[in-house]
Enzyme design. Sequence first.
Site, short mmCIF file in Angstrom:
data_model
loop_
_atom_site.label_atom_id
_atom_site.label_comp_id
_atom_site.label_asym_id
_atom_site.label_seq_id
_atom_site.Cartn_x
_atom_site.Cartn_y
_atom_site.Cartn_z
N GLU A 110 2.39 1.09 2.34
CA GLU A 110 2.65 -0.45 2.64
C GLU A 110 1.23 -1.04 2.64
O GLU A 110 1.10 -2.19 2.61
CB GLU A 110 3.31 -0.86 4.02
N THR A 163 5.81 16.03 -1.17
CA THR A 163 4.37 15.69 -2.07
C THR A 163 3.77 17.25 -2.44
O THR A 163 2.78 17.23 -3.24
CB THR A 163 3.50 15.27 -1.24
N GLY A 182 -2.13 9.16 1.84
CA GLY A 182 -3.44 8.84 1.19
C GLY A 182 -3.80 7.48 1.29
O GLY A 182 -2.80 6.66 1.16
N HIS A 183 -4.76 7.07 1.73
CA HIS A 183 -5.28 5.74 1.32
C HIS A 183 -6.65 5.40 0.82
O HIS A 183 -7.55 6.48 1.10
CB HIS A 183 -5.38 5.15 2.64
P1 IMP Z 1 6.45 15.59 2.37
O1 IMP Z 1 5.94 14.71 3.50
O2 IMP Z 1 5.47 16.03 1.40
O3 IMP Z 1 7.14 16.82 2.97
O4 IMP Z 1 7.60 14.63 1.58
C1 IMP Z 1 8.78 14.11 2.09
C2 IMP Z 1 8.92 12.81 1.65
O5 IMP Z 1 8.14 11.91 2.07
C3 IMP Z 1 9.02 12.68 0.13
O6 IMP Z 1 9.78 11.70 -0.22
C4 IMP Z 1 7.51 12.19 -0.32
O7 IMP Z 1 7.41 11.59 -1.15
C5 IMP Z 1 7.50 11.23 1.02
N1 IMP Z 1 6.10 10.79 1.74
C6 IMP Z 1 5.40 11.83 2.39
N2 IMP Z 1 3.98 11.14 2.71
C7 IMP Z 1 4.17 9.87 1.79
C8 IMP Z 1 3.23 8.78 1.93
O8 IMP Z 1 2.28 8.74 2.58
N3 IMP Z 1 3.71 7.66 1.31
C9 IMP Z 1 4.97 7.87 0.82
N4 IMP Z 1 5.75 8.71 0.64
C10 IMP Z 1 5.40 9.69 1.34
#
Ligand code: IMP
Length: 455
Positions: free
Chosen positions: A23, A138, A49-50
């Site tokens: 966002e 991710t 990430g930002h």
């Molecule tokens: P994980 O956090 O890598 O296990 O991913 C789980 C879900 O959260 C996936 O749909 C990712 O794309 C989403 N996700 C995780 N971190 C972010 C973020 O910082 N921004 C947007 N989506 C995220």
Amino acid sequence: MANKFESLIPTAVIVNGGAWGDEGKGKIASREAKYADLVIRATGGANAGHTVVFNGKKLGLHLIPGGIVYPQTTALIGQGVVLDPDSLLKEINDLENAGVKDVEGRLKISGRAHLVFPYHKDKDQLEEKYKDNPIGTTKRGIGPAYEDKDARVGLRVYDLLLPAKELEAKIVVATRMLNQLFKIDGITEVDAHHLAELYHEYGKRIWQMVVNADILVEEFVRARKKIVVEGAQAYRLDKDWGDYPNVTSSNCVTPGALIGAHLNQYDVERVITVVKAYFSRVGEGPFPTEQLAHIKNDKVLKYKPEEAYVGDIIREAGGEYGVSTGRPRRCGWFDAVLVKSSKRALGTDYLCINHVDTLGILGKKLGSVKVCVKYHYQGKIIEYYPDDIELTGEVPQPIYEEIEGGWDISSTARSYDELPENAKRFIELVESVTEMPVKFIGVGPANDDLIVRNM
Ligand code: IMP
């Protein structure tokens, strides 16, 4: 003895994501951090990430709070984070190369934060492989690192300070079951000895930054210093409040941020929830206001400009590609019902809406902009985000209110009065449906391109 209400004046600002992440939380977090003493990253890991800009250089940070670029801040990686030391050292290096002063003197790491190991990344891939409907994680090993934490075999930052032999013994225990699984799938067994040597070296690099963060945070709280918690992920990615199972593995709403940041409820001065004027999502899961786009398997398909769908037009107008993974984001209209439903999870005081300028451009291009104000769901009209979508298999159908035409906003606009009428109608519509005041309005890409209303 002083009671807790008399002695403490809340000074912590919590910055949360109001939808599915991305966002632009960094923008408002950075504004708050300008005058902060302590900036904290509370949850998640290198999945977030930002981008921060320092001396004209763009830096992609995943673990270190962006507020570190302000020289007066102490930056803390809290106990709720899962930390990949390799990623951390790269970020420290990038910050130092960019000229940020005294990074290692000002960065503190909670000894209780858990560690991400390469085997967590392998397990992340494997877990996705075994699902009928992969989440689209991710692949940064975040879920498996939290799984080890819950299974009480996880290793923590404190373990990096152990002699290599003891560290190795812990890795052996942590991976005993996993190695059986890896064997079945033909994945090379974890080399505990090698990892222990490597992580012991990491320990030598970072030991001076490792702290008992309870004591550190308490000092700042007692001294009534300004604290900013930079949230990661968002409301609908929270493992309890979100679209389970299409969620991340942490509690990334306000209560989770408090735990992760070593804070308690008496410390919170205000909660700012950040959303975009249109919505986006990466990975799988429901997205009621999603618009069709040429995306398949996280790639943009080739299409002619005249064949662009609304989802493509929004994505390109907003530059919606992941900072951590580069994946194109699914895009759609603003969902005021979803934001309203976040109230219990986030306890929002103020909304910040980014990309209000971009929405105006989209409106001009598409003839109107839309805001979801209710849903059709299970034969009824409802005004909340349902929590049984997985059970019913039905994604709520948005009922939109449309604002004809778009608008142009100069990125130099700094007062609400400078907004065109249509942009004001958009803000007022959001406020009336969400019942949340919009204090911050993003009008351009730079951190300062922001209208801050007196309220
Ligand atoms: P994980 O956090 O890598 O296990 O991913 C789980 C879900 O959260 C996936 O749909 C990712 O794309 C989403 N996700 C995780 N971190 C972010 C973020 O910082 N921004 C947007 N989506 C995220």
